[in-house]
Enzyme design. Structure first.
Site, PDB file in Angstrom:
ATOM      1  N   TYR A 268       0.466   1.926  15.723  1.00  0.00           N
ATOM      2  CA  TYR A 268       1.840   2.288  16.045  1.00  0.00           C
ATOM      3  C   TYR A 268       1.886   3.432  17.053  1.00  0.00           C
ATOM      4  O   TYR A 268       1.019   4.315  17.043  1.00  0.00           O
ATOM      5  CB  TYR A 268       2.584   2.758  14.789  1.00  0.00           C
ATOM      6  CG  TYR A 268       2.553   1.789  13.639  1.00  0.00           C
ATOM      7  CD1 TYR A 268       3.455   0.738  13.551  1.00  0.00           C
ATOM      8  CD2 TYR A 268       1.609   1.936  12.619  1.00  0.00           C
ATOM      9  CE1 TYR A 268       3.429  -0.150  12.490  1.00  0.00           C
ATOM     10  CE2 TYR A 268       1.580   1.058  11.548  1.00  0.00           C
ATOM     11  CZ  TYR A 268       2.487   0.020  11.485  1.00  0.00           C
ATOM     12  OH  TYR A 268       2.447  -0.849  10.434  1.00  0.00           O
TER      13      TYR A 268
ATOM     14  N   LYS B 153      -0.962  -5.470  13.872  1.00  0.00           N
ATOM     15  CA  LYS B 153       0.403  -5.253  13.401  1.00  0.00           C
ATOM     16  C   LYS B 153       0.964  -4.065  14.162  1.00  0.00           C
ATOM     17  O   LYS B 153       0.321  -3.013  14.259  1.00  0.00           O
ATOM     18  CB  LYS B 153       0.412  -4.962  11.906  1.00  0.00           C
ATOM     19  CG  LYS B 153       1.743  -4.467  11.359  1.00  0.00           C
ATOM     20  CD  LYS B 153       1.602  -4.006   9.917  1.00  0.00           C
ATOM     21  CE  LYS B 153       2.901  -3.415   9.383  1.00  0.00           C
ATOM     22  NZ  LYS B 153       2.756  -2.924   7.983  1.00  0.00           N
TER      23      LYS B 153
ATOM     24  N   ASP C 192       0.813  -1.214   0.000  1.00  0.00           N
ATOM     25  CA  ASP C 192       0.000   0.000   0.000  1.00  0.00           C
ATOM     26  C   ASP C 192       0.849   1.267   0.000  1.00  0.00           C
ATOM     27  O   ASP C 192       0.318   2.378   0.041  1.00  0.00           O
ATOM     28  CB  ASP C 192      -0.909   0.006   1.238  1.00  0.00           C
ATOM     29  CG  ASP C 192      -0.102  -0.078   2.537  1.00  0.00           C
ATOM     30  OD1 ASP C 192       0.671  -1.037   2.674  1.00  0.00           O
ATOM     31  OD2 ASP C 192      -0.257   0.792   3.399  1.00  0.00           O
TER      32      ASP C 192
END
Length: 260
Positions: A145, A175, A25
């Site tokens: 994140y 993730k 992506d």
């Protein structure tokens, strides 16, 4: 939910319970970068290397569809921003779960940056996506994140917070950043009720990348979600094969490099 279970088996190895996912992506964020200029070739390389799934934006699904060769799971990414934005960490939704269903997706993914100025909006959007995923029986991969002023992206408390946010939102996979230390990362994976995948970040050396993956798997990670560290290699097919050997066969990194 049987729909989610069936689709999850298309992006995770049934026997090992782990996965190798290659995100593609990055073109939305960075433009026409090396490795993503000819999508069918890159998809074929990582697929032939044994990857379980790829991640791409809705407009590239047709561009990357080969119609031949080894099949591979498809994760449609719903979040986007560009590096030209004054705040590139500000992710907004550009696709829906229903659109992803129409594209043949096996899962969808959303991106949240904890600590960024627009964190609240990203969390709100992810909550909406999670609700739609439950409705459609679609697995959700949350990419979360720790990113913000004064935040150490590898701080174990911050990384653990990212994992917990994904769980609280109802994600099926998360993730996040690898802390770089198996001793701290194992505490994070042990406290998680969903599979934890590590991100790859910018390109690093072959052995260093595989060693980090090996250590993370030993610390309870359920696989990797690695883009540039995979498709920007001189031989992406061979390197993805080495990653798969480390993740699924638990091969020593040096041995995996020799056998690729």
């Amino acid at each position: 939910m049987i729909g989610k279970a069936i689709r999850l088996e298309r992006i995770m190895d049934r026997n090992t319970g782990r996965t190798v996912i290659v995100p593609m992506d990055h073109g939305f964020t960075l433009g026409q970068i090396e490795g993503l200029r000819r999508m069918p070739e890159t998809v074929a390389a990582v697929s032939d290397g044994g990857a379980n799934a790829i991640v791409m934006h809705k407009g590239m699904v047709r561009a990357g569809h080969r119609g031949h060769g080894r099949d591979i799971g498809l994760v449609v990414h719903l979040s986007a921003s560009t590096s030209l934005n004054p705040d590139p960490d500000d992710k907004v939704l550009v696709c829906t779960v229903e659109e992803a269903v129409s594209l043949g997706a096996d899962a969808v993914s959303v991106h949240i940056n904890l600590g960024a100025p627009h964190e609240s909006r990203m969390i709100e959007a992810a909550g909406e996506v999670s609700r739609e995923c439950a409705r459609w029986g679609m697995p959700l991969l949350a990419m979360v994140y720790p990113r913000g002023v004064g935040i150490d992206p590898r701080d174990p408390a911050a990384v653990g917070h990212c994992v917990r946010v994904a769980e609280e939102l109802g994600a099926d996979l998360v993730k996040t950043t690898y802390t770089g230390d198996p001793a701290t990362f194992v505490e994070i994976t042990a406290a998680s009720s969903i599979p934890v995948l590590i991100a790859g970040g910018e390109k690093a050396g072959d052995l260093a990348t595989l060693q980090a993956i090996h250590d993370a798997i030993d610390a309870g990670a359920s696989g990797v979600c690695i883009g540039r560290n995979a498709f920007q290699r001189d031989d992406p097919k061979a390197f993805v094969r080495a990653i798969c050997q480390v993740v699924h066969s638990r091969l020593d990194p040096a041995a995996a490099l020799e056998e690729r």
